[in-house]
Design a protein around this motif. Sequence first.
Motif, mmCIF file in Angstrom:
data_model
loop_
_atom_site.group_PDB
_atom_site.id
_atom_site.type_symbol
_atom_site.label_atom_id
_atom_site.label_comp_id
_atom_site.label_asym_id
_atom_site.label_seq_id
_atom_site.Cartn_x
_atom_site.Cartn_y
_atom_site.Cartn_z
ATOM 1 N N PHE A 1 0.863 -1.185 0.000
ATOM 2 C CA PHE A 1 0.000 0.000 0.000
ATOM 3 C C PHE A 1 0.895 1.228 0.000
ATOM 4 C CE2 PHE A 1 0.822 -1.200 4.379
ATOM 5 C CZ PHE A 1 1.148 -0.004 4.992
ATOM 6 N N THR B 279 -3.361 4.077 1.589
ATOM 7 C CA THR B 279 -4.329 3.488 0.670
ATOM 8 C C THR B 279 -4.707 2.108 1.206
ATOM 9 O OG1 THR B 279 -2.679 2.349 -0.682
ATOM 10 C CG2 THR B 279 -3.186 4.637 -1.275
ATOM 11 N N SER B 280 -5.689 1.489 0.624
ATOM 12 C CA SER B 280 -6.021 0.112 0.965
ATOM 13 C C SER B 280 -4.898 -0.801 0.473
ATOM 14 C CB SER B 280 -7.324 -0.303 0.278
ATOM 15 O OG SER B 280 -8.386 0.514 0.725
ATOM 16 N N PRO B 281 -4.671 -1.928 1.185
ATOM 17 C CA PRO B 281 -3.687 -2.901 0.698
ATOM 18 C C PRO B 281 -4.106 -3.428 -0.684
ATOM 19 C CG PRO B 281 -4.310 -3.379 2.958
ATOM 20 C CD PRO B 281 -5.263 -2.338 2.454
ATOM 21 N N ALA C 143 0.446 -2.048 -6.583
ATOM 22 C CA ALA C 143 0.967 -0.978 -5.724
ATOM 23 C C ALA C 143 2.177 -0.307 -6.369
ATOM 24 C CB ALA C 143 1.335 -1.542 -4.354
#
Length: 95
Positions: free
Chosen positions: A58, A74-76, A82
């Motif tokens: 993330f 951020t969300s994983p 990523a």
Amino acid sequence: MIVLDECVSPHVAMLQRVHVRLVWQRPYPSLERARPVAWTCWCRATVYELCVGGGRAFLRRTVQLDSGPDIHETSPMPITEARATWTALLSGSAR
Ligand SMILES: [Zn+2]
């Protein structure tokens, strides 16, 4: 703001007019053990890090305020996604 004579880490490029708007949220506890593998220069008030842990990754955004750091993430997501998002962030096509 501290201005370093020689910056060794990258700075994010100026944000492009058309860009992806990332969703930033408060840090999620389950990925606390994630470690940063890339980061932008600390001479800027806002520092971005690419963090990897548990096969996921993330982006972390830290705003260095007088009152302390203000951290969002951020969300994983899958590591390849990523890394692509990280590249887009550096080039100014995502923020
Ligand atoms: Zn710098």
